[in-house]
Design an enzyme around this catalytic site. Structure first.
Site, PDB file in Angstrom:
ATOM      1  N   GLU A 122      -3.295  -5.369  -6.165  1.00 57.85           N
ATOM      2  CA  GLU A 122      -3.635  -5.188  -4.754  1.00 57.85           C
ATOM      3  C   GLU A 122      -4.852  -4.275  -4.661  1.00 57.85           C
ATOM      4  OE1 GLU A 122      -0.251  -4.013  -2.322  1.00 57.85           O
ATOM      5  OE2 GLU A 122      -1.597  -3.068  -0.873  1.00 57.85           O
ATOM      6  N   ASP A 136      -1.059   4.890   6.264  1.00 62.32           N
ATOM      7  CA  ASP A 136      -1.156   5.501   4.950  1.00 62.32           C
ATOM      8  C   ASP A 136      -0.944   7.002   4.982  1.00 62.32           C
ATOM      9  OD1 ASP A 136      -1.673   3.406   3.010  1.00 62.32           O
ATOM     10  OD2 ASP A 136      -3.449   2.994   4.215  1.00 62.32           O
TER      11      ASP A 136
END
Ligand code: PLP
Lengths: 405, 257
Positions: B48, B59
């Site tokens: 990824e 995040d």
């Protein structure tokens, strides 16, 4: 007024525009703007808040409680004050909608009391909030104290420095202020941090967003809670003005909540709607369509799609986006968005203080600055009537003003 | 390689071992592509690639720091795609980024650019079912597998729709929170894994907070595999070399097998 199919200079019929400030439905779309661009984890919470708000908003008991608190607690209705001396100086008739006189010193309290009642109705224990100038944080801390809820306020480190007074106020009111040290350390980063915190505490926390931004239903819900500004002003203008409606309706725009609430009261009239942004944070003028903080709108960004930092003397306007409904109003031509620079704003603040004895917030002074400029240049024709929403008082800005003098 | 991300992962799963997808933020260091190679050699089943965004809402601090560093170094979507086009790795690459970068010109153009550079999957965490329609169509038209996220808070009806509309795999978010290293595996993760496995034959991978080989192994027991991100990025930000990151991925591989 309301029903005629007026087609003004801005080239859109009143009828179409009136629809523009209505219920955006289940998708939360204002034209192509708005929506719900949040992680899957937060979707159930957004649905829950939307359902709770729809139910509360049509519940006479909820509306009654809100109206009562706005009256006996927040000090509504706020007056519509003629700016006698400044009007004479500018050759226009200027009225000020005095949100600076609402409890806690700005319009933010209108929205926060509404959302705090909703949070309580939903059984939440804590309110989370982001704040720039600290006005929304103070309002959230205040409403939390009033209703016996806890409050956690995220604030950029840079804003903590320049809005020290409001940080102290929040502390005194019993709120926890969390400094945000990432990115530009201003409002945009405080929003990111509040969202991140919300994801991990969604069961017992309610995210009280401070402007007409965020995922659906927030832009719509916050506009509805701020609509009281425009509705009062509309009725007050009807009583004061020979023709009932002003030629111009003006408000400053950060995320755009005081402007949205103001415009909602006049969108179906012939009044020209003007939103005034800080030159260094003018998403309606310099932004491109994009997605930030859960909604699609006009966003200040570089050619690669990285969101840029907004800069202005007014912490509350340092936001790189604009509420989705404003983007729609702009595209449709029903409202116009102008910019003023820091220098004009400081001069306008001094001017209003010295001609009217009103110390306005730096944010609100943006609206004043545009009216002064436009009246002097003739853009606002002599003899015009102008209704300006003065969103807040300037006590919080005294330290910044001292440096700028 | 002409098979899709999903076909590739299903074939790998067919060999009987859990799937492992490590993450790296593109542009975080000048030699970030070496990290991709190291992962592939260490037994990753796909890699990824984070396309850094200024406001990564989902995040935690580690990936925020990696993103900030990459952006400060001048990383752009176009630059990443140019570098990816030159890579020679034998596992699929998956882009992970936020909506604003995907909608810059058009979702169709973005997906076409991914395909042109050889990327075969896309994850956009702030594009839930409600908003994914146009992007899903564009991705399908370009042969990019658009991976959807499922969360512990998702209703059963939503989980069903997510498993039906996700391509490549279903990304099971282990916890209500952001990315970042965590100590324990929450109950809700195993429950979500079970529920998703009951709804679909598509691979189901856990992600968010997979912080050690032992955790990876434990989680993999409840689904088809894991995505590992923050713990690798922490090591990278603290100075680990591609070879060391590869060794760490190999240790996860061993724990899984
Ligand atoms: C006094 C005042 N006016 C205006 C604003 C800008 O917000 P909005 O555009 O949502 O009205 C703020 C925000 O902090 C404020 O404190």
């Amino acid at each position: 007024m309301g029903e005629m199919s007026w087609s003004g200079r801005q080239g859109v019929t009143v009828r179409a525009a009136a629809r523009a400030m209505s219920d955006p439905g289940a998708t939360g779309r204002f034209g192509t703007y708005g929506g719900r661009y949040v992680p899957e984890s937060l979707i159930p919470a957004c649905h829950e808040i939307e359902a709770a708000f729809r139910e509360a908003w049509s519940d006479p008991e909820f509306r009654g409680r809100l109206d009562t608190l706005l009256t006996v607690y927040a000090g509504r209705p706020t007056p519509l004050t003629p700016a006698w001396r400044l009007s004479r100086e500018l050759g226009i008739t200027l009225f000020l909608k005095r949100e600076d006189l609402a409890h806690t010193g700005s319009h933010k309290i209108n929205n926060v009391i509404g959302q705090a009642l909703l949070a309580q109705r939903m059984g939440k224990e804590r309110m989370l909030a982001e704040t720039g100038a600290g006005q929304h944080g103070v309002a959230t801390a205040t409403a939390a104290a009033l209703l016996g809820l806890k409050a956690t306020v995220f604030m950029g480190e840079r804003d903590i420095e320049r809005q020290e007074l409001n940080v102290l106020r929040m502390n005194v009111l019993g709120a926890e202020v969390v400094p945000v040290t990432t990115g530009s350390r201003t409002l945009k980063d405080a929003c990111n941090e509040a969202m991140r915190h919300w994801v991990s505490s969604v069961d017992d926390s309610y995210y009280c967003i401070g402007s007409v931004m965020g995922p659906h239903p927030y832009p719509w819900m916050v506009r509805e809670f701020q609509r009281v500004i425009g509705e009062e002003a509309r009725a007050q203008c009807a009583a004061e003005l020979p023709v009932g409606v002003p030629d111009y309706v003006v408000a400053c725009v950060g995320g755009g909540s005081n402007a949205a609430g103001t415009f909602a009261g006049f969108v179906d009239t012939t009044a020209r709607l003007i939103g005034v942004e800080a030159e260094g944070g003018a998403a309606a003028t310099f932004g491109r369509a994009g997605v930030l903080h859960g909604f699609r709108s006009l966003v200040l960004q570089d050619e690669h799609g990285q969101v840029t930092e907004a800069h202005s003397v007014a912490a509350g306007l340092d936001y790189p986006g604009i509420g989705p409904e404003h983007a729609q109003l702009r595209d449709g031509g029903r409202a116009r968005y102008e910019t003023v620079n820091d220098e004009e704003v400081v001069q306008a603040l001094l001017c209003l203080a010295r001609t009217e004895g009103i110390l306005a917030a730096l944010e609100s002074s943006h609206a004043v600055a545009w009216v002064i400029r436009a009246a002097k240049s003739g853009e606002i024709a002599p003899g015009s009537t102008v209704m300006l929403t003065l969103s807040g008082r300037g006590d919080k800005d005294i330290a910044s003003i001292k440096e700028l003098l | 390689m002409t098979e899709s991300l999903e076909e590739f992962l299903i074939a790998r799963r067919g060999t009987g071992r859990p799937l492992l997808v490590p993450y790296v933020t593109a542009g975080v260091t000048p030699g970030w592509t070496d990290v991709v190679h190291a992962y592939a050699e260490a037994g990753a089943d796909a890699v990824e690639l984070g396309f850094p965004f200024s406001d990564p809402m989902l995040d935690g601090v580690t990936i925020q720091e990696a993103s900030d560093r990459a952006i400060a170094a001048g990383t752009t979507v176009r630059g990443i795609l140019e570098e990816v086009a030159t890579l020679d790795v034998d596992v699929p690459l998956i882009a992970m980024t936020y909506s604003n970068l995907v909608v810059q010109r058009s979702t169709a153009e973005f997906c076409a650019a991914l395909t042109a550079s050889g990327l075969r999957g896309l994850i956009v965490p702030d594009s839930p079912l409600e908003e994914v329609g146009e992007l899903a169509d564009a991705a399908a038209a370009e042969g990019v597998d658009l991976v959807l996220l499922a969360a512990p808070s998702s209703s059963r009806a939503r989980l069903r729709e997510i498993t039906e509309r996700s391509r490549g795999f279903v990304y099971a978010v282990t916890r209500m929170g952001t990315t970042g290293e965590r100590g324990e595996i929450p109950e809700e993760a195993t429950r979500l894994g079970r529920e998703l496995k009951g709804l679909t034959d598509r691979p189901v991978l856990f992600g968010f907070g997979v912080s050690s080989p032992a955790q990876a192994a434990e989680l993999a027991g409840h689904a088809d595999g894991v995505v590992v991100a923050s713990t690798l990025m922490r090591k990278l930000l603290d100075g680990a070399r591609p070879r060391e990151l590869g060794e760490y991925v190999a240790s996860i591989r061993r724990a899984l097998d």
